[in-house]
Design an enzyme around this catalytic site. Structure first.
Site, PDB file in Angstrom:
ATOM      1  N   THR A   1       0.855  -1.185   0.000  1.00  0.00           N
ATOM      2  CA  THR A   1       0.000   0.000   0.000  1.00  0.00           C
ATOM      3  C   THR A   1       0.893   1.237   0.000  1.00  0.00           C
ATOM      4  O   THR A   1       1.921   1.274   0.662  1.00  0.00           O
ATOM      5  CB  THR A   1      -1.058  -0.015   1.128  1.00  0.00           C
ATOM      6  OG1 THR A   1      -2.067   0.948   0.814  1.00  0.00           O
ATOM      7  CG2 THR A   1      -0.482   0.298   2.504  1.00  0.00           C
TER       8      THR A   1
ATOM      9  N   CYS B  52      -3.562   7.659   7.640  1.00  0.00           N
ATOM     10  CA  CYS B  52      -4.176   6.344   7.513  1.00  0.00           C
ATOM     11  C   CYS B  52      -3.246   5.317   8.151  1.00  0.00           C
ATOM     12  O   CYS B  52      -2.054   5.567   8.315  1.00  0.00           O
ATOM     13  CB  CYS B  52      -4.371   5.976   6.044  1.00  0.00           C
ATOM     14  SG  CYS B  52      -5.461   7.094   5.138  1.00  0.00           S
TER      15      CYS B  52
ATOM     16  N   HIS C  71      -5.846  -0.785   4.425  1.00  0.00           N
ATOM     17  CA  HIS C  71      -5.432   0.630   4.461  1.00  0.00           C
ATOM     18  C   HIS C  71      -6.646   1.420   4.967  1.00  0.00           C
ATOM     19  O   HIS C  71      -7.522   1.775   4.198  1.00  0.00           O
ATOM     20  CB  HIS C  71      -5.031   1.041   3.036  1.00  0.00           C
ATOM     21  CG  HIS C  71      -4.566   2.461   2.893  1.00  0.00           C
ATOM     22  ND1 HIS C  71      -3.612   2.822   1.972  1.00  0.00           N
ATOM     23  CD2 HIS C  71      -4.919   3.606   3.510  1.00  0.00           C
ATOM     24  CE1 HIS C  71      -3.402   4.136   2.040  1.00  0.00           C
ATOM     25  NE2 HIS C  71      -4.199   4.627   2.960  1.00  0.00           N
TER      26      HIS C  71
END
Lengths: 160, 207
Positions: A22, A28, A45
């Site tokens: 990711t 995040c 994520h």
């Protein structure tokens, strides 16, 4: 090797051999799960801590709570056993100082805290963590050893 | 109003807002640099979270970003984003001396100069918007980061994540011809401001 990219508010699982990636985690949090016995891996994520705090919570990959449950469920479908799953966390930064002065306050910190809480409820140990700070991270989760490779801009590369 | 209620007519109006704001900002930047600054036609775009990182050319692209939050009748975020090389080019035009190179990182003075450029752009943009709409809007002090585009753009995305799965960006590209310095100016009005904005412009009436 099979490499799958997980987008923002997204999750994915795969069987050995493979890599889950990711890109550009800011506030995040990347939740990386690894089953030591079957080498099934999963990566989420997430953007926000709890689904019940949002008006629109149909996207389960967006929240720490619903994403972790879904991730474990999907891993079990691939043969993983919850008892041998371990977790690693990365991300949860505060990209700008202004975030501390409004209600986005410490969202990165809250995301990481929520992930820890849900993992504890599920009895999944967090074996390593690289959260906080004020910079972004790209992460890669490898199915062979469960290692999590973290890349940054100006803050080095490391493995946890 | 929800983000999904933005039809093409409303997006056109928001694009026009971008046009007026950015036009004013481009003039200010041009005065500051003493050079001609051009801009592309602004675009009001609604992007899903998975498309957001691609807005500026990839989630891992290193960018310099000046960010200001906007408060008042109109609430949102303003971001002035440049690739690191473009930020260097901009600094070269503005500063009469060259700071010591240290890769992608910027010195304190350079950061301060970039923040001030962001500040001037944002203030000109917002002041044109205020004049047009009669709405009160105040930009905050500027904040700065150099990082991956994905991590930077996740800041407005998270705010939108609370209510939906997409983000509205009003994006304008600026460029200075001779030195090939290009930057993106993003106005990200929060969902609660759509009604306020569109009402002030007479596009929608009280329901």
């Amino acid at each position: 090797m099979n490499s799958v990219t997980v987008g923002m508010a997204d999750l994915n699982v795969l069987k050995h051999p493979g890599v889950l990636v990711t890109l550009g985690l800011g506030s995040c949090v990347g939740i990386a799960l690894y089953d030591r016995r079957t080498k099934v891996i999963g990566l989420a994520h997430i953007m926000l801590p709890y689904s019940y705090q949002a008006k629109n919570n149909s996207n389960i990959a967006k929240f720490a709570d619903t994403a972790i449950y879904k991730l474990v469920e999907e891993m079990e479908k691939l043969g993983a056993h919850r008892a041998s799953i371990v977790a690693k966390l990365a991300g949860g930064a505060q990209m700008f100082a202004f975030e501390s002065s409004n209600e986005l306050m410490r969202i990165g910190y809250r995301n990481a805290a929520a992930a820890r809480e849900i993992l504890e409820q599920l009895g999944i140990p967090v074996v390593a963590e690289d959260t906080g700070g004020n910079y972004g991270r790209t992460i890669e989760l490898y199915s062979d050893t469960g290692k999590l490779r973290i890349k940054t801009i100006g803050h080095g590369i490391r493995e946890i | 109003m929800d983000i999904s209620d933005l039809d093409s007519q409303k997006l056109d109006v928001l694009t026009e807002i971008g046009n007026i704001g950015a036009g004013n900002a481009a003039t200010a930047l041009s005065k500051l640099l003493g050079k001609k600054v051009e801009m592309n036609v602004p675009k009001a775009e609604v992007l899903g979270f998975r498309e957001v990182a691609g807005l500026l050319g990839g989630a891992e692209l290193p960018v310099a970003c000046v960010l200001l939050s906007v408060d008042g009748d109109l609430k949102g975020i303003i971001m002035f984003i440049l690739e690191c090389s473009a930020a260097r080019g901009l600094l070269d035009m503005l500063l009469t001396f060259r700071c010591e190179e240290n890769g992608m990182l910027f010195t304190e003075l350079e950061v301060s100069a970039l923040k001030e450029i962001g500040n001037i752009l944002a203030s000109s943009y917002i002041s044109a918007l205020s004049t047009l709409t009669g709405l009160r809007a105040m930009p905050s002090v500027p904040d700065f980061a150099v990082d991956m585009a994905g991590a930077i753009l996740s800041v407005p995305a998270i705010e939108f994540g609370k209510t939906g799965d997409s983000v509205l960006f009003i994006k304008t590209e600026f460029f200075e011809g001779s030195n090939r310095v290009a930057g993106n100016f993003l106005l990200v009005p929060f969902v609660e401001s759509y009604n306020v904005l569109l009402k002030a412009l007479g596009v929608i009436t009280d329901e």
